[in-house]
Design a protein around this motif. Structure first.
Motif, mmCIF file in Angstrom:
data_model
loop_
_atom_site.group_PDB
_atom_site.id
_atom_site.type_symbol
_atom_site.label_atom_id
_atom_site.label_comp_id
_atom_site.label_asym_id
_atom_site.label_seq_id
_atom_site.Cartn_x
_atom_site.Cartn_y
_atom_site.Cartn_z
ATOM 1 N N VAL A 169 37.317 -32.149 -27.617
ATOM 2 C CA VAL A 169 37.310 -31.427 -26.348
ATOM 3 C C VAL A 169 36.259 -30.329 -26.370
ATOM 4 O O VAL A 169 35.491 -30.158 -25.428
ATOM 5 N N VAL A 170 36.192 -29.573 -27.465
ATOM 6 C CA VAL A 170 35.261 -28.452 -27.544
ATOM 7 C C VAL A 170 33.825 -28.936 -27.589
ATOM 8 O O VAL A 170 32.932 -28.345 -26.985
ATOM 9 N N ASN B 154 30.586 -29.684 -20.356
ATOM 10 C CA ASN B 154 31.479 -28.971 -19.440
ATOM 11 C C ASN B 154 31.887 -29.761 -18.207
ATOM 12 O O ASN B 154 32.803 -29.368 -17.528
ATOM 13 N N SER B 155 31.221 -30.852 -17.894
ATOM 14 C CA SER B 155 31.502 -31.502 -16.624
ATOM 15 C C SER B 155 32.872 -32.172 -16.649
ATOM 16 O O SER B 155 33.296 -32.745 -17.637
ATOM 17 N N ARG C 161 41.091 -28.798 -15.917
ATOM 18 C CA ARG C 161 40.923 -27.486 -15.277
ATOM 19 C C ARG C 161 41.291 -26.365 -16.240
ATOM 20 O O ARG C 161 40.618 -25.343 -16.308
ATOM 21 N N GLU C 162 42.373 -26.576 -16.970
ATOM 22 C CA GLU C 162 42.808 -25.559 -17.930
ATOM 23 C C GLU C 162 41.762 -25.360 -19.030
ATOM 24 O O GLU C 162 41.461 -24.234 -19.416
ATOM 25 N N ILE C 163 41.187 -26.449 -19.503
ATOM 26 C CA ILE C 163 40.147 -26.370 -20.526
ATOM 27 C C ILE C 163 38.936 -25.617 -19.988
ATOM 28 O O ILE C 163 38.368 -24.754 -20.663
ATOM 29 N N LYS C 164 38.551 -25.930 -18.741
ATOM 30 C CA LYS C 164 37.403 -25.228 -18.154
ATOM 31 C C LYS C 164 37.695 -23.745 -17.980
ATOM 32 O O LYS C 164 36.834 -22.901 -18.225
ATOM 33 N N LEU D 179 39.768 -21.965 -19.829
ATOM 34 C CA LEU D 179 39.749 -21.385 -21.174
ATOM 35 C C LEU D 179 38.314 -21.195 -21.660
ATOM 36 O O LEU D 179 38.001 -20.177 -22.292
ATOM 37 N N ARG D 180 37.455 -22.153 -21.377
ATOM 38 C CA ARG D 180 36.049 -22.007 -21.775
ATOM 39 C C ARG D 180 35.399 -20.813 -21.082
ATOM 40 O O ARG D 180 34.661 -20.057 -21.708
ATOM 41 N N SER D 181 35.691 -20.641 -19.803
ATOM 42 C CA SER D 181 35.100 -19.497 -19.106
ATOM 43 C C SER D 181 35.668 -18.193 -19.653
ATOM 44 O O SER D 181 34.943 -17.206 -19.799
ATOM 45 N N GLN D 182 36.952 -18.183 -19.994
ATOM 46 C CA GLN D 182 37.533 -16.982 -20.597
ATOM 47 C C GLN D 182 36.917 -16.704 -21.956
ATOM 48 O O GLN D 182 36.660 -15.546 -22.307
#
Length: 195
Positions: A116-117, A121-122, A138-141, A143-146
């Motif tokens: 996943v990491v 990002n798409s 959505r949750e992964i995206k 978390l990435r932005s955070q």
């Protein structure tokens, strides 16, 4: 009768999970030293990886690592506070999901964290590569932005703390080089005054 048994089972489950939460809180309080060591190790690894990823120049990389070392105590305190506040509940929720043995509404294979990491990002690429449900994408995206925001804040904090430390060292060295020696008052003994 069956509904009454199910409600009693649910109540017993809730009580037991509350006990697990209390035990985890107790464990966190009693093993604070161990937690500090774990957080320190994670900070060292994460800081080096973040700096290597974000800072390309060799000299800037060394400076950033020095600053990261200076900000480690503050980061450990904040991380320990966050861990004590959030992790027992997160662990209990995760454990409860594992022992509930309820069928997963989405029985698709779960990708590893590395998959996943490392993926881009798409949303479409995440859905194609790992068959992750849209809500998890959505949750992964998020978390990435955070993570990006927190990384930026960490870098700014390290820079500010490092700059403050360098400024203080500079001020101390400047004051010590320009300090005038104080004159000692001359005292005379009573015998010298008579002569």
């Amino acid at each position: 009768m069956a509904i009454d048994k199910i409600s009693k089972d649910r109540q017993k489950e809730a009580e037991q999970m509350q006990n697990v939460l209390l035990l985890l809180n107790h464990l966190v309080e009693n093993e604070e030293t161990t937690l500090k060591l774990i957080i320190g190790c994670l900070y060292d690894v994460g800081a080096v990886n973040l700096i290597n990823q974000k800072v390309t120049g060799e000299r800037q990389n060394r400076v950033a690592r020095t600053l990261a070392g200076m900000s480690k105590p503050a980061a450990k305190v904040l991380a320990l506070r966050w861990f004590k506040k959030n992790c027992p509940t997160l662990i209990v929720n995760w454990l409860q999901s594992k022992v509930s043995l309820r069928p997963d509404p989405d029985p698709e294979p779960v990708p590893s964290v590395a998959e996943v990491v490392s993926s881009d990002n798409s949303e479409a690429a995440l859905l194609q590569k790992s068959a992750i449900p849209r809500s998890q994408v959505r949750e992964i995206k998020q978390l990435r932005s955070q993570i990006k925001i927190l990384s930026g804040l960490l870098l700014c904090t390290m820079t500010a703390l490092g700059g403050t430390a360098v400024w203080q060292v500079y001020q101390v060295s400047l004051e010590s080089s320009t300090a005038k020696p104080e004159l000692q008052p001359v005292t005379t003994s009573p015998n010298e005054q008579i002569q």
